[in-house]
Design a protein around this motif. Sequence first.
Motif, mmCIF file in Angstrom:
data_model
loop_
_atom_site.group_PDB
_atom_site.id
_atom_site.type_symbol
_atom_site.label_atom_id
_atom_site.label_comp_id
_atom_site.label_asym_id
_atom_site.label_seq_id
_atom_site.Cartn_x
_atom_site.Cartn_y
_atom_site.Cartn_z
ATOM 1 N N SER A 1 0.833 -1.210 0.000
ATOM 2 C CA SER A 1 0.000 0.000 0.000
ATOM 3 C C SER A 1 0.862 1.253 0.000
ATOM 4 N N ASP A 2 2.010 1.206 0.674
ATOM 5 C CA ASP A 2 2.909 2.361 0.675
ATOM 6 C C ASP A 2 3.466 2.629 -0.718
ATOM 7 N N ASP B 1 0.778 4.176 -2.780
ATOM 8 C CA ASP B 1 0.619 5.584 -2.405
ATOM 9 C C ASP B 1 1.697 6.467 -3.028
#
Length: 157
Positions: free
Chosen positions: A33-34, A37
Amino acid sequence: MEDKILVITSSILDQGALPENRRAGHGPLSVVSDLIDLGVNLVPVPNISKHFDLYRKDITKEEYTEEAYQKYIKSHLVPLVNEVMERVRNGATFLGILSYGADETQRVEPESSPIMIELFRLFDRNCMLTPYYEIKENLPPEEMELIISEIAVSLSI
């Protein structure tokens, strides 16, 4: 929008593919998810070892050789590398490869798997500099969170 590509090993996206004692949790590792992002496009290496084990059930013992396994690996990695190379020719930025150390079939440290050796070989044949990052097994949660910042800093993203 810039197309930033990071090749990642299948176990980063699917911890369920690993033996239970090697998993860091359920689902994908938190770095996924990082990376999303940060606008990084993730290109997964398939779970070639597991696919070959399933395929092997349908072949004879005479057909199963180390050479057959090497050909199987290459047949799955060539399209992946070709896809990455085409995207780079069209302006994408190749950030490198990220693996998970708990996955013995797709890691470099402490011993490179045949899959990773072939993946690096294919990128090398295409004159592609291939930065490499590995998430170590059994990292405490706070160190797992630092991985993404280390990757972001080293890749200037």
